[in-house]
Design an enzyme around this catalytic site. Structure first.
Site, PDB file in Angstrom:
ATOM      1  N   TRP A   1      -2.815  -2.865  -1.737  1.00 58.54           N
ATOM      2  CA  TRP A   1      -2.386  -4.220  -2.083  1.00 58.54           C
ATOM      3  C   TRP A   1      -3.127  -5.117  -1.120  1.00 58.54           C
ATOM      4  O   TRP A   1      -2.871  -5.092   0.089  1.00 58.54           O
ATOM      5  CB  TRP A   1      -0.873  -4.336  -1.908  1.00 58.54           C
TER       6      TRP A   1
ATOM      7  N   LYS B   1       6.878  -4.456  -4.227  1.00 61.12           N
ATOM      8  CA  LYS B   1       8.256  -4.044  -3.987  1.00 61.12           C
ATOM      9  C   LYS B   1       8.597  -4.127  -2.510  1.00 61.12           C
ATOM     10  O   LYS B   1       9.673  -4.554  -2.128  1.00 61.12           O
ATOM     11  CB  LYS B   1       8.423  -2.601  -4.474  1.00 61.12           C
TER      12      LYS B   1
ATOM     13  N   ARG C   1       5.382   0.199  -5.633  1.00 66.10           N
ATOM     14  CA  ARG C   1       5.254  -0.588  -4.413  1.00 66.10           C
ATOM     15  C   ARG C   1       4.335  -1.788  -4.606  1.00 66.10           C
ATOM     16  O   ARG C   1       4.294  -2.681  -3.773  1.00 66.10           O
ATOM     17  CB  ARG C   1       4.698   0.288  -3.279  1.00 66.10           C
TER      18      ARG C   1
ATOM     19  N   GLU D   1      10.453 -14.276 -11.492  1.00 66.08           N
ATOM     20  CA  GLU D   1       9.566 -13.213 -11.011  1.00 66.08           C
ATOM     21  C   GLU D   1       9.145 -12.241 -12.104  1.00 66.08           C
ATOM     22  O   GLU D   1       8.055 -11.695 -12.041  1.00 66.08           O
ATOM     23  CB  GLU D   1      10.139 -12.483  -9.788  1.00 66.08           C
TER      24      GLU D   1
ATOM     25  N   ASN E   1      -1.895   2.150   5.790  1.00 61.61           N
ATOM     26  CA  ASN E   1      -0.912   1.158   5.374  1.00 61.61           C
ATOM     27  C   ASN E   1      -0.517   0.390   6.628  1.00 61.61           C
ATOM     28  O   ASN E   1      -0.237   1.005   7.650  1.00 61.61           O
ATOM     29  CB  ASN E   1       0.301   1.854   4.757  1.00 61.61           C
ATOM     30  N   GLY E   2      -0.515  -0.939   6.561  1.00 62.24           N
ATOM     31  CA  GLY E   2      -0.186  -1.751   7.732  1.00 62.24           C
ATOM     32  C   GLY E   2      -1.332  -2.709   8.012  1.00 62.24           C
ATOM     33  O   GLY E   2      -2.157  -2.960   7.131  1.00 62.24           O
TER      34      GLY E   2
ATOM     35  N   LYS F   1      15.186 -14.032 -10.368  1.00 61.68           N
ATOM     36  CA  LYS F   1      15.012 -12.905 -11.291  1.00 61.68           C
ATOM     37  C   LYS F   1      14.195 -13.355 -12.494  1.00 61.68           C
ATOM     38  O   LYS F   1      13.261 -12.693 -12.920  1.00 61.68           O
ATOM     39  CB  LYS F   1      16.406 -12.454 -11.725  1.00 61.68           C
TER      40      LYS F   1
ATOM     41  N   HIS G   1      20.224 -35.984  -7.438  1.00 62.85           N
ATOM     42  CA  HIS G   1      19.443 -36.639  -6.394  1.00 62.85           C
ATOM     43  C   HIS G   1      17.947 -36.392  -6.581  1.00 62.85           C
ATOM     44  O   HIS G   1      17.228 -36.130  -5.618  1.00 62.85           O
ATOM     45  CB  HIS G   1      19.915 -36.180  -5.012  1.00 62.85           C
TER      46      HIS G   1
ATOM     47  N   CYS H   1       0.824  -1.209   0.000  1.00 58.86           N
ATOM     48  CA  CYS H   1       0.000   0.000   0.000  1.00 58.86           C
ATOM     49  C   CYS H   1       0.860   1.263   0.000  1.00 58.86           C
ATOM     50  O   CYS H   1       1.928   1.298   0.588  1.00 58.86           O
ATOM     51  CB  CYS H   1      -0.885   0.027   1.230  1.00 58.86           C
TER      52      CYS H   1
HETATM   53  C1  G6P Z   1       9.835  -8.281  -2.181  1.00 57.02           C
HETATM   54  C2  G6P Z   1      10.555  -7.775  -3.414  1.00 57.02           C
HETATM   55  C3  G6P Z   1      11.927  -8.444  -3.528  1.00 57.02           C
HETATM   56  C4  G6P Z   1      12.726  -8.225  -2.262  1.00 57.02           C
HETATM   57  C5  G6P Z   1      11.959  -8.707  -1.036  1.00 57.02           C
HETATM   58  C6  G6P Z   1      12.631  -8.260   0.251  1.00 57.02           C
HETATM   59  O1  G6P Z   1       9.466  -9.621  -2.356  1.00 57.02           O
HETATM   60  O2  G6P Z   1       9.799  -8.029  -4.573  1.00 57.02           O
HETATM   61  O3  G6P Z   1      12.644  -7.893  -4.625  1.00 57.02           O
HETATM   62  O4  G6P Z   1      13.949  -8.903  -2.359  1.00 57.02           O
HETATM   63  O5  G6P Z   1      10.642  -8.148  -1.013  1.00 57.02           O
HETATM   64  O6  G6P Z   1      12.562  -6.871   0.314  1.00 57.02           O
HETATM   65  P1  G6P Z   1      13.559  -5.947   1.107  1.00 57.02           P
HETATM   66  O7  G6P Z   1      13.049  -4.556   0.881  1.00 57.02           O
HETATM   67  O8  G6P Z   1      13.464  -6.364   2.543  1.00 57.02           O
HETATM   68  O9  G6P Z   1      14.923  -6.158   0.557  1.00 57.02           O
END
Ligand code: G6P
Length: 608
Positions: A75, A603, A27, A488, A101-102, A485, A504, A2
């Site tokens: 979100w 994000k 975000r 996602e 937010n929260g 990468k 294995h 959010c």
């Molecule tokens: C989300 C983002 C990732 C990130 C992770 C941890 O999943 O999409 O790219 O690595 O959060 O976020 P931070 O801000 O704690 O590095």
């Protein structure tokens, strides 16, 4: 996750709010809304999906009159991403509009209590209780209603509040969720982060947990949790507007990949003085450091993968056992942590809920915490005993690139620094590594120069629906990030495997034409990797080998080759991961994916 914005001034609020929300789009969100006071009442407009829908609905805000308002990108956590669950939420009498937010953890009990008092709920959200509590506690004194309301909440919140009795006033409240005030000329703002503000002002005030503020066009007053006015010193933000925009690239992700030499320079240069690693912000007492039993690294997502690199480097140099664990597991495991453990917490945003919780858990058990964080003054940075900022600048694309590589660079510097303080590194090796670290920004430019090559390889491989990344030791740690990468942003299935482990079980999935990306940059393990490549080739795999420039042995087995510049093995992960970032980017582009805002991802993940 959010995003919140608020504006009070002399000009139209709605277009300002929409512009602010646009800057918070990165975000991640699934609906958006605004509430503006105009023509004697609060009017809300909400829409699901992209912000564009809200812009169309409000004719870019021009259809919503008024000069004071709040906005939100949601979100979904409590309740589906529908219009009725989108913020802002109104009190039953229409006097209060709230964005949040929260998470209000005790919302179910509050909801029941409010319903028993006759309040009618319009949404499934936890947030709506705040609007009704405000109505219940409001008897003409806004500040007191806000304080009473907040005293009933448990959980985390950044709140933006609009009250119809105060047509030019906003209230901003912070507890365990970021909220920043922006100071303008005859206008003031708040937002979840500075990205939404820097188009208008560079003078900001960071609210601390428990503080709240009243904003009107010419004045901001900040109060502590008991309502006493507190003096705050505005901070000047140096991030340029251009830094927060795409700068001519098709996507923020590509821009941020290209920015890595500069970001690494910013992370490294100020910390190398006279050939020594001199980290700012570390005050670990020597005696304590010499007594540590173990280092625990905790983080989420790519930051966790940076931690996996860190484990190899720190153990190798410091000879201290290092454990890396995802924060969401560590926090619920009754972890064995005491005052002799150094906990390294890694986070780009500094606001990831699980990472914060794991950190608090470790702190409660007496550990000393060191945070590696990008966002200044973020929650994790503030909670930590010691902080090393990554100085990567704003990262907008959801898939992190420069955030990750600067974390790896800082971890490597930290490893060298700790090894030195522990007396476990000889001067020659120290000098060699410091020189290598100083050369990282320039060396990583050579990986970026692989751009056209990775574009070509992406065109060859983008149609495959499953890929494998294999490597050993540090190369394996890089595989974890390379695979994440790719999946996602391109939505292709991919797996990272320790090359020796593949046989294995997972080797059963190798079939004719299956792409396998084999990272073979560790000279000591090169022959082992060649054996693993042979195993997958024998089962029909197509192999993209990643090896050190000039190492022609790889040509005998790999179908395609990516050469990265030579360096000390401990300094190779950054050079190796960049072509993998580019590969993921171009595969996603070929497949027409929404690269900067991949589906289902956020994000900054501020919920569990
Ligand atoms: C989300 C983002 C990732 C990130 C992770 C941890 O999943 O999409 O790219 O690595 O959060 O976020 P931070 O801000 O704690 O590095």
């Amino acid at each position: 996750m959010c995003g919140i914005v608020g504006f009070t001034g002399l000009q139209a609020a709605a277009p300002m709010l929409l512009e602010g929300l646009k800057r918070l789009e990165y975000r991640g969100y699934d609906s958006a809304g605004i509430a503006v006071f105009g023509d004697g009442k609060i009017r809300t407009e909400r829409a699901t999906g992209r912000l564009e829908n809200l812009c169309i609905q409000t004719q870019d805000g021009t259809a919503v009159p008024g000069a004071c308002g709040i906005g939100h990108t949601r979100w979904a956590t409590h309740g589906a991403p529908t219009e009725y669950n989108a913020h802002p939420h109104l009190s039953n009498d229409g006097k209060f509009a709230v964005v949040h937010n929260g998470i209000i953890e005790n919302y179910a009990a509050l909801r029941e209590e409010l319903m028993a008092h006759g309040y009618v709920f319009q949404s499934e959200t936890d947030t709506e209780v705040v609007a009704h509590l405000l109505e219940m506690y409001y008897h003409g004194d806004l500040k007191s209603a806000v304080m009473k309301t907040v005293s009933r909440l448990e959980g985390s919140w950044a709140l933006g509040i609009l009250c119809a009795d105060y047509p030019d006033r906003l209230v901003a409240v912070r507890y365990a969720s970021p909220l920043i005030l922006g100071i303008g000329v005859e206008e003031n703002y708040f937002a979840s982060d500075v990205t939404a503000l820097i188009g208008h002002t560079r003078n900001v005030v960071y609210l601390e947990d428990g503080e709240f503020a009243e904003l009107s066009p010419g004045k901001i007053t900040v109060y502590d949790c008991v309502g006493a006015e507190c003096k705050k010193t505005p901070v000047r933000v140096n991030w340029s507007m251009e830094a927060a925009e795409k700068g001519g690239y098709d996507h923020f992700m590509l821009k941020e990949i290209m920015e890595q030499p500069r970001a690494l320079k910013a992370a490294i240069e100020p910390r190398i003085k006279g050939g020594r690693v001199v980290p700012d912000g570390i005050e670990m007492p020597q005696q304590w450091l010499e007594g540590i039993s173990r280092i625990v690294i905790t983080a989420c997502g790519s930051a966790y993968h940076a931690g996996c690199v860190g484990r190899y480097v720190i153990e190798q140099l410091c000879r201290v056992p290092v454990q890396v664990e995802v924060a969401s597991e560590l926090r619920y495991r009754n972890p064995i942590i005491d005052e002799h453990v150094l906990v390294i917490v890694i986070s780009q945003s500094g606001e990831t809920a699980d990472t914060i919780a794991a950190m608090k858990e470790c702190k409660a058990r007496g550990a000393r915490t060191l945070a590696i964080v990008n966002v200044v003054n973020s929650t994790i940075a503030k909670l930590a005993d010691d902080v090393m900022y990554t100085w990567a600048g704003p990262e907008i694309a959801v898939a992190t690139t420069k955030g990750y590589t600067t974390q790896v660079a800082v971890l490597t510097m930290l490893a060298v620094y700790l090894a030195d303080r522990l007396g476990r590194i000889d001067e020659a090796e120290y000098q060699k590594l410091v020189a290598g670290i100083s050369a990282l920004p320039e060396r990583c430019q050579r990986s970026i120069d692989l751009n056209p090559h990775m574009d070509r390889l992406a065109r060859k491989y983008h149609r495959h629906n499953a890929l494998f990344f294999i490597g050993r030791n540090l190369d394996y740690a890089v595989c974890l990030e390379a695979s994440l990468k790719l999946k996602e942003i391109s939505y292709l299935h991919s797996e990272a495997y320790a090359a020796g482990e593949l046989k294995h079980g997972t080797i059963a999935l190798i079939e004719e034409g299956r792409p396998v990306v084999a990272l073979c940059c560790h000279d000591a393990l090169f022959d082992k990797m060649m054996a693993n490549i042979k195993e997958v080739k024998a089962r029909g795999a197509q192999v993209m080998g990643v090896a050190i420039e000039g190492d022609r042995r790889i040509l005998a087995e790999a179908d395609d080759v990516v050469f990265v510049p030579a360096a000390d093995p401990m300094l190779l992960p950054i050079s190796e991961v960049i072509p993998m970032q580019l590969f993921a980017y171009y595969v996603a582009k070929e497949n027409g994916c929404d690269i900067d805002k991949p589906k289902n991802l956020a994000k900054s993940v501020t919920v569990e």
